[in-house]
Scaffold this motif. Structure first.
Motif, PDB file in Angstrom:
ATOM      1  N   THR A   1      30.358   6.393  14.143  1.00 58.19           N
ATOM      2  CA  THR A   1      30.199   7.474  15.174  1.00 58.19           C
ATOM      3  C   THR A   1      31.584   7.812  15.980  1.00 58.19           C
ATOM      4  N   ASN A   2      32.662   7.207  15.750  1.00 61.84           N
ATOM      5  CA  ASN A   2      33.676   7.324  16.166  1.00 61.84           C
ATOM      6  C   ASN A   2      33.938   6.985  17.485  1.00 61.84           C
ATOM      7  N   THR A   3      32.946   6.198  18.005  1.00 59.71           N
ATOM      8  CA  THR A   3      32.946   5.652  19.382  1.00 59.71           C
ATOM      9  C   THR A   3      33.798   4.282  19.463  1.00 59.71           C
ATOM     10  N   GLY A   4      33.710   3.619  18.531  1.00 60.46           N
ATOM     11  CA  GLY A   4      34.344   2.192  18.561  1.00 60.46           C
ATOM     12  C   GLY A   4      33.529   1.101  19.212  1.00 60.46           C
ATOM     13  N   THR A   5      33.565  -0.151  18.648  1.00 61.42           N
ATOM     14  CA  THR A   5      32.674  -1.152  18.979  1.00 61.42           C
ATOM     15  C   THR A   5      33.457  -2.370  19.185  1.00 61.42           C
ATOM     16  N   CYS A   6      32.780  -3.528  19.593  1.00 60.48           N
ATOM     17  CA  CYS A   6      33.305  -4.820  19.742  1.00 60.48           C
ATOM     18  C   CYS A   6      32.107  -5.627  18.851  1.00 60.48           C
ATOM     19  N   SER A   7      32.554  -6.230  17.831  1.00 59.79           N
ATOM     20  CA  SER A   7      31.507  -6.635  16.797  1.00 59.79           C
ATOM     21  C   SER A   7      31.777  -7.903  16.513  1.00 59.79           C
ATOM     22  N   ILE A   8      30.704  -8.622  16.179  1.00 61.62           N
ATOM     23  CA  ILE A   8      30.499  -9.905  15.325  1.00 61.62           C
ATOM     24  C   ILE A   8      29.696  -9.763  14.131  1.00 61.62           C
ATOM     25  N   PHE A   9      29.834 -10.841  13.134  1.00 63.22           N
ATOM     26  CA  PHE A   9      28.824 -10.783  12.051  1.00 63.22           C
ATOM     27  C   PHE A   9      28.312 -12.015  11.631  1.00 63.22           C
ATOM     28  N   GLY A  10      26.871 -11.919  11.719  1.00 61.16           N
ATOM     29  CA  GLY A  10      26.186 -13.112  11.528  1.00 61.16           C
ATOM     30  C   GLY A  10      25.607 -13.764  12.879  1.00 61.16           C
ATOM     31  N   TYR A  11      24.624 -13.453  13.317  1.00 63.48           N
ATOM     32  CA  TYR A  11      24.091 -14.227  14.604  1.00 63.48           C
ATOM     33  C   TYR A  11      22.679 -14.353  14.502  1.00 63.48           C
ATOM     34  N   GLN A  12      22.071 -15.362  15.348  1.00 65.79           N
ATOM     35  CA  GLN A  12      20.461 -15.561  14.999  1.00 65.79           C
ATOM     36  C   GLN A  12      20.012 -15.737  16.450  1.00 65.79           C
ATOM     37  N   MET A  13      18.978 -15.247  16.907  1.00 65.53           N
ATOM     38  CA  MET A  13      18.231 -15.677  17.983  1.00 65.53           C
ATOM     39  C   MET A  13      16.757 -16.018  17.650  1.00 65.53           C
ATOM     40  N   ARG A  14      16.036 -16.825  18.629  1.00 69.07           N
ATOM     41  CA  ARG A  14      14.769 -17.353  18.316  1.00 69.07           C
ATOM     42  C   ARG A  14      14.063 -16.956  19.629  1.00 69.07           C
ATOM     43  N   PHE A  15      12.597 -16.522  19.587  1.00 70.67           N
ATOM     44  CA  PHE A  15      12.029 -16.280  20.509  1.00 70.67           C
ATOM     45  C   PHE A  15      10.595 -16.850  20.393  1.00 70.67           C
ATOM     46  N   ASN A  16      10.043 -17.839  21.196  1.00 73.73           N
ATOM     47  CA  ASN A  16       8.750 -18.594  21.143  1.00 73.73           C
ATOM     48  C   ASN A  16       7.714 -17.497  21.930  1.00 73.73           C
ATOM     49  N   LEU A  17       7.177 -16.951  21.030  1.00 73.37           N
ATOM     50  CA  LEU A  17       6.109 -15.824  21.620  1.00 73.37           C
ATOM     51  C   LEU A  17       4.862 -16.481  22.457  1.00 73.37           C
ATOM     52  N   ASN A  18       4.829 -17.874  22.400  1.00 76.02           N
ATOM     53  CA  ASN A  18       3.752 -18.236  23.408  1.00 76.02           C
ATOM     54  C   ASN A  18       4.577 -18.654  24.786  1.00 76.02           C
ATOM     55  N   GLU A  19       5.755 -18.268  24.972  1.00 73.13           N
ATOM     56  CA  GLU A  19       6.474 -18.390  26.217  1.00 73.13           C
ATOM     57  C   GLU A  19       6.448 -17.104  26.913  1.00 73.13           C
ATOM     58  N   GLY A  20       5.959 -15.987  26.409  1.00 74.41           N
ATOM     59  CA  GLY A  20       5.934 -14.865  27.174  1.00 74.41           C
ATOM     60  C   GLY A  20       6.213 -13.719  26.217  1.00 74.41           C
ATOM     61  N   PHE A  21       6.164 -12.299  26.356  1.00 77.37           N
ATOM     62  CA  PHE A  21       6.372 -11.346  25.614  1.00 77.37           C
ATOM     63  C   PHE A  21       7.931 -10.976  25.830  1.00 77.37           C
ATOM     64  N   PRO A  22       8.958 -10.916  24.919  1.00 73.82           N
ATOM     65  CA  PRO A  22      10.279 -11.020  24.883  1.00 73.82           C
ATOM     66  C   PRO A  22      10.727  -9.448  25.382  1.00 73.82           C
ATOM     67  N   LEU A  23      10.169  -9.085  26.471  1.00 75.59           N
ATOM     68  CA  LEU A  23      10.694  -7.721  26.907  1.00 75.59           C
ATOM     69  C   LEU A  23      11.758  -7.885  28.080  1.00 75.59           C
ATOM     70  N   LEU A  24      12.952  -7.644  27.856  1.00 77.10           N
ATOM     71  CA  LEU A  24      14.001  -8.000  28.676  1.00 77.10           C
ATOM     72  C   LEU A  24      13.529  -7.773  30.134  1.00 77.10           C
TER      73      LEU A  24
END
Length: 317
Positions: free
Chosen positions: A25-48
């Protein structure tokens, strides 16, 4: 790392360790490669909660995917504008477009008030045409072989189609411990015919202890604008399939390839990181609907969602 903290930690990790990279997009980014997050759906719905994330947009987009639809008309009918720019770009690049020059409209609309006024006028006209003109809608509202097409109508070399979503639900019911509960949106043959190649490319379901978990591999993630949608969307999909398969929910695991923050989102991310997390909401489904293919927007109820105000940022097209 679990819950909303997992997402906020991802933001910090990118800002602290990411590489500055050019992008499509020619905007430019700050980027990493390879990451994992886990969300226990019994602890609530993961809407920020550190910013308001519009649940109805997420739910209507997911229903659009589930229906196998690829035309933005359904989204516009539900006041959902999140795919407009890609369809609009198709129109302004066509010979039929006779309006003012809209080249690089995403960036220019943020930097030039006069241009933004012209852009908003053209976008309004475009949306109205999609909603009322069937031929125009078919030609410019369709985004090609994007998610809904691949989920529900994967084309084979024999010119047959595979309903991946329907098949996976049947597989979970019949053989819950299978390691083949997989849906792919990445169809190399169809990539040239897509408005945007799929960012969330493949997901897999896993059943254990009467609970359904889902892992998504996402090749590319716009961490500020897109990833919060993706987290909630696949969490909702997991709830829906668990409901149909008479299972409880387990985890949503989000694995990212190129996770990036656009350079014009840094200020917004830092603002969000200064906010305190609040308790996650819960989601309630209409239990009278047995099949996920029967659900409509009115069949979802988000309970106790009390987020901080939304934070606006430009989308990179």
């Amino acid at each position: 790392m679990t819950g909303e903290k997992a997402y906020l930690d991802l933001c910090k990790h990118i800002l602290n360790t990411g590489f500055n990279r050019d992008d499509r997009t020619n905007t430019g980014t700050c980027s990493i490669f390879g990451y994992q997050m886990r969300f226990n759906l019994n602890e609530g719905f993961p809407l920020l909660t550190t910013k308001r994330v519009p649940f109805k947009l997420i739910a209507s987009e997911l229903l659009w995917f589930i229906k196998g639809d690829t035309n933005i008309r359904y989204l516009l009918e539900n006041n959902n504008n999140i795919w407009n720019e890609w369809a609009f770009e198709k129109w302004i690049k066509s010979d039929e477009y006779q309006g003012p020059d809209m080249t690089n409209f995403g960036k220019r609309s943020q930097e030039d008030d006069d241009f933004n006024e012209a852009y908003q006028e053209q976008m309004k006209y475009f949306k109205e045409k999609i909603l009322r003109d069937d031929d125009f809608s078919k030609k410019y509202g369709d985004l090609g072989s994007v998610y809904g097409k691949q989920w529900r109508h994967w084309r084979t070399t024999q010119n047959d189609t595979i309903d991946q979503l329907k098949d996976v639900i049947a597989s979970i019911k019949q053989n819950p411990h299978s390691r083949r509960h997989i849906i792919s949106a990445w169809n190399p043959e169809d990539i040239p015919n897509m408005a945007l190649p799929p960012c969330h490319t493949l997901f897999q379901f896993y059943v254990a202890d009467g609970k359904l978990s889902c892992q998504l591999y996402q090749r590319s993630g716009d961490v500020f604008l897109g990833v919060p949608f993706n987290i909630a969307s696949y969490a909702l999909l997991t709830h829906l399939i668990a409901h149909e398969c008479q299972l409880e929910v387990g985890e949503f695991i989000h694995t990212l390839g190129d996770a990036h923050i656009y350079s014009n989102h840094f200020e917004q991310v830092n603002m969000q990181l200064q906010r305190e997390m609040r308790p996650l909401p819960t989601i309630k489904l209409n239990k009278e609907k047995a099949s996920i293919f029967d659900f409509e927007l009115t069949d979802f109820e988000l309970i106790n969602y009390n987020p901080h105000p939304s934070i606006k940022a430009p989308i990179a097209v």
